[in-house]
Write a protein that holds these residues in place. Structure first.
Motif, PDB file in Angstrom:
ATOM      1  N   HIS A  23       4.369   5.740   2.759  1.00  0.00           N
ATOM      2  CA  HIS A  23       4.192   7.036   2.120  1.00  0.00           C
ATOM      3  C   HIS A  23       2.755   7.242   1.640  1.00  0.00           C
ATOM      4  CE1 HIS A  23       5.440  10.200  -1.083  1.00  0.00           C
ATOM      5  NE2 HIS A  23       5.288  10.778   0.100  1.00  0.00           N
ATOM      6  N   ASN A  24       1.806   7.062   2.557  1.00  0.00           N
ATOM      7  CA  ASN A  24       0.400   7.319   2.276  1.00  0.00           C
ATOM      8  C   ASN A  24      -0.100   8.504   3.092  1.00  0.00           C
ATOM      9  OD1 ASN A  24      -0.433   4.686   0.715  1.00  0.00           O
ATOM     10  ND2 ASN A  24       0.736   3.986   2.487  1.00  0.00           N
ATOM     11  N   TRP A  25      -1.145   9.142   2.599  1.00  0.00           N
ATOM     12  CA  TRP A  25      -1.913  10.130   3.368  1.00  0.00           C
ATOM     13  C   TRP A  25      -3.141   9.396   3.884  1.00  0.00           C
ATOM     14  CZ3 TRP A  25      -1.414  15.511   4.319  1.00  0.00           C
ATOM     15  CH2 TRP A  25      -2.558  16.132   4.842  1.00  0.00           C
ATOM     16  N   ILE A  26      -3.290   9.347   5.221  1.00  0.00           N
ATOM     17  CA  ILE A  26      -4.284   8.487   5.853  1.00  0.00           C
ATOM     18  C   ILE A  26      -5.132   9.329   6.803  1.00  0.00           C
ATOM     19  CG2 ILE A  26      -4.603   6.441   7.303  1.00  0.00           C
ATOM     20  CD1 ILE A  26      -1.744   5.590   6.430  1.00  0.00           C
ATOM     21  N   ALA A  27      -6.465   9.208   6.696  1.00  0.00           N
ATOM     22  CA  ALA A  27      -7.339   9.983   7.578  1.00  0.00           C
ATOM     23  C   ALA A  27      -8.665   9.257   7.779  1.00  0.00           C
ATOM     24  CB  ALA A  27      -7.598  11.369   7.001  1.00  0.00           C
ATOM     25  N   GLY A  28      -9.116   9.229   9.030  1.00  0.00           N
ATOM     26  CA  GLY A  28     -10.454   8.760   9.335  1.00  0.00           C
ATOM     27  C   GLY A  28     -10.516   7.315   9.797  1.00  0.00           C
ATOM     28  N   GLY A  29     -11.734   6.908  10.180  1.00  0.00           N
ATOM     29  CA  GLY A  29     -11.966   5.598  10.758  1.00  0.00           C
ATOM     30  C   GLY A  29     -12.049   5.684  12.268  1.00  0.00           C
ATOM     31  N   ALA A  30     -12.389   4.564  12.906  1.00  0.00           N
ATOM     32  CA  ALA A  30     -12.330   4.509  14.361  1.00  0.00           C
ATOM     33  C   ALA A  30     -10.868   4.673  14.795  1.00  0.00           C
ATOM     34  CB  ALA A  30     -12.912   3.202  14.869  1.00  0.00           C
ATOM     35  N   TYR A  31     -10.000   3.811  14.229  1.00  0.00           N
ATOM     36  CA  TYR A  31      -8.554   4.039  14.225  1.00  0.00           C
ATOM     37  C   TYR A  31      -8.144   4.188  12.769  1.00  0.00           C
ATOM     38  CZ  TYR A  31      -8.216   2.760  19.146  1.00  0.00           C
ATOM     39  OH  TYR A  31      -8.360   2.737  20.509  1.00  0.00           O
ATOM     40  N   ALA A  32      -7.202   5.067  12.494  1.00  0.00           N
ATOM     41  CA  ALA A  32      -6.789   5.259  11.107  1.00  0.00           C
ATOM     42  C   ALA A  32      -6.151   3.996  10.544  1.00  0.00           C
ATOM     43  CB  ALA A  32      -5.824   6.435  11.009  1.00  0.00           C
ATOM     44  N   LEU A  33      -5.411   3.273  11.397  1.00  0.00           N
ATOM     45  CA  LEU A  33      -4.739   2.048  10.968  1.00  0.00           C
ATOM     46  C   LEU A  33      -4.952   0.958  12.006  1.00  0.00           C
ATOM     47  CD1 LEU A  33      -2.658   0.391   9.261  1.00  0.00           C
ATOM     48  CD2 LEU A  33      -0.864   1.464  10.642  1.00  0.00           C
ATOM     49  N   ILE A  91       0.882  -1.164   0.000  1.00  0.00           N
ATOM     50  CA  ILE A  91       0.000   0.000   0.000  1.00  0.00           C
ATOM     51  C   ILE A  91       0.921   1.216   0.000  1.00  0.00           C
ATOM     52  CG2 ILE A  91      -1.902   1.156   1.198  1.00  0.00           C
ATOM     53  CD1 ILE A  91      -2.362  -1.541   2.693  1.00  0.00           C
ATOM     54  N   ARG A  92       1.119   1.825  -1.157  1.00  0.00           N
ATOM     55  CA  ARG A  92       2.163   2.843  -1.280  1.00  0.00           C
ATOM     56  C   ARG A  92       1.660   4.065  -2.063  1.00  0.00           C
ATOM     57  NH1 ARG A  92       6.754  -0.051  -2.743  1.00  0.00           N
ATOM     58  NH2 ARG A  92       7.544   0.157  -0.616  1.00  0.00           N
ATOM     59  N   HIS A  93       1.870   5.233  -1.460  1.00  0.00           N
ATOM     60  CA  HIS A  93       1.578   6.528  -2.097  1.00  0.00           C
ATOM     61  C   HIS A  93       0.123   6.634  -2.533  1.00  0.00           C
ATOM     62  CE1 HIS A  93       2.263  10.005  -4.982  1.00  0.00           C
ATOM     63  NE2 HIS A  93       2.628  10.436  -3.780  1.00  0.00           N
TER      64      HIS A  93
END
Length: 345
Positions: free
Chosen positions: A275-285, A240-242
């Motif tokens: 190198h991802n932009w990650i936002a949202g969810g109960a936990y983001a990851l 899971i990249r960029h």
């Protein structure tokens, strides 16, 4: 957290349409290359496409050109070079095709330049979907069946019709990999589906996943939503990249993760989140839990776009800090703060 992520609840599709396609072959290394004869061996005259004005990607598969420096704040994905609507989706004019449910059974088939109303169920090897739009009201946009390999989905838009899907009005998977081989999804604009990119192994790069639409599923519960989801038990590697991965679903409406690595069907192993932009969810990851190994989470930006801690409850859950080959390095909030995950309990 209980979730329904399998495809076992799928109703049997209607009799598949016989596929007749005006396709052209696509180079495996340069999807912008000139068209060659179609998979049937006959040259295909499609006319000169009209440019959309979108920039043409120059990075290789899975490649990103340059990372923001550690500690740098980012106001938005595009401000720091992450994918958005301008850099994803079809680059050429499209021709409408009302396919409905369509079973693809031709090895090496290339679907290019289609504006599809329906969904693709892939029972073939080395199929490429490129510069295409899919608007689904089925369980998925594109699904690769077990025993087949080589699916590539590039420079395409995959969306759905909210309220018209089979899961009590909801739609589940933009791209689903039911098999044990890797697939490639790159430079795609993905929206609406509850679990947008669903697979144990694959190369997901340069995609823009956004505007997930929550729904109450056939079980009468809010469907748990994820921009990327893996249920564990994978035999290959998931990269899971960029990508820009946004899950705006509210906590009271079934939000799960922007990236959900869950040990639902087996141990989670061999995942690169880079190198991802990650936002949202109960936990983001969700990081794979205690048995997870070979999980590399590096150089990601966790955005405060929806929640102060990126996810409603925090940045990361179920991180197995002591797992063999697990790496957490240079991950930060969008305001530049470094992140150190808490180990799974």
């Amino acid at each position: 957290m209980s979730r329904r992520i399998g495809l076992s609840s799928l109703a049997g599709p209607l009799v598949a349409a016989l596929l007749a396609v005006l396709g052209v072959a696509c180079s495996g290394t340069d999807p912008s290359a000139d068209p060659s004869p179609s998979a049937t061996g006959k040259p295909t005259a499609t006319g000169k496409p009209t440019a959309t004005g979108k920039p043409t990607a120059t990075a290789g598969a899975g490649g990103a050109s340059g990372h923001p420096a550690a500690g740098t704040a980012c106001a938005s994905p595009s401000a720091c070079g992450f994918p958005d609507a301008r850099t994803t989706g079809p680059r050429t004019a499209l021709k409408p095709h009302k396919t409905g449910y369509l079973a693809v059974r031709t090895n090496g088939l290339v679907i290019r330049g289609w504006d599809i109303t329906g969904s693709l169920d892939i029972y073939a090897n080395d199929v490429t979907v490129i510069d295409t739009k899919i608007t689904s009201d089925g369980w998925w946009g594109i699904n690769l069946r077990p025993g087949y390999h080589g699916l590539r989905v590039l420079h395409s838009t995959i969306t759905a019709v909210p309220g018209k899907g089979p899961d009590n009005g909801g739609v589940d998977y933009a791209v689903s990999n039911m098999g044990t081989s890797s697939i490639e999804v790159g430079w795609c604009d993905v929206s609406v589906f509850g679990d947008a990119l669903s697979m144990g192994q694959g190369d997901l790069h340069d995609n823009y996943v956004h505007d997930i639409v929550p729904f109450v599923n056939q079980g009468g519960e809010w469907q748990h939503t994820n921009a990327v989801i893996s249920g564990g038990g994978n035999t290959g590697r998931l990269i899971i990249r960029h990508n820009t991965l946004l899950n705006p679903t509210g906590l009271e409406q079934g939000a799960s993760g922007s990236i959900g690595l869950f040990a639902d069907t087996g141990v989670v192993r061999n995942v690169t989140v880079d190198h991802n932009w990650i936002a949202g969810g109960a936990y983001a990851l969700y990081g794979g839990d205690k048995g997870a190994t070979g999980i590399e989470v590096t150089d990601n930006v966790f955005s405060t776009q929806y929640h102060p801690a990126s996810g409603g409850y925090g940045v990361v859950a179920h991180w197995n800090a002591g797992g063999t080959g697990n790496v957490w390095r240079n991950n930060r909030m969008s305001d530049g703060r470094p992140i150190q995950p808490e180990p799974s309990s």
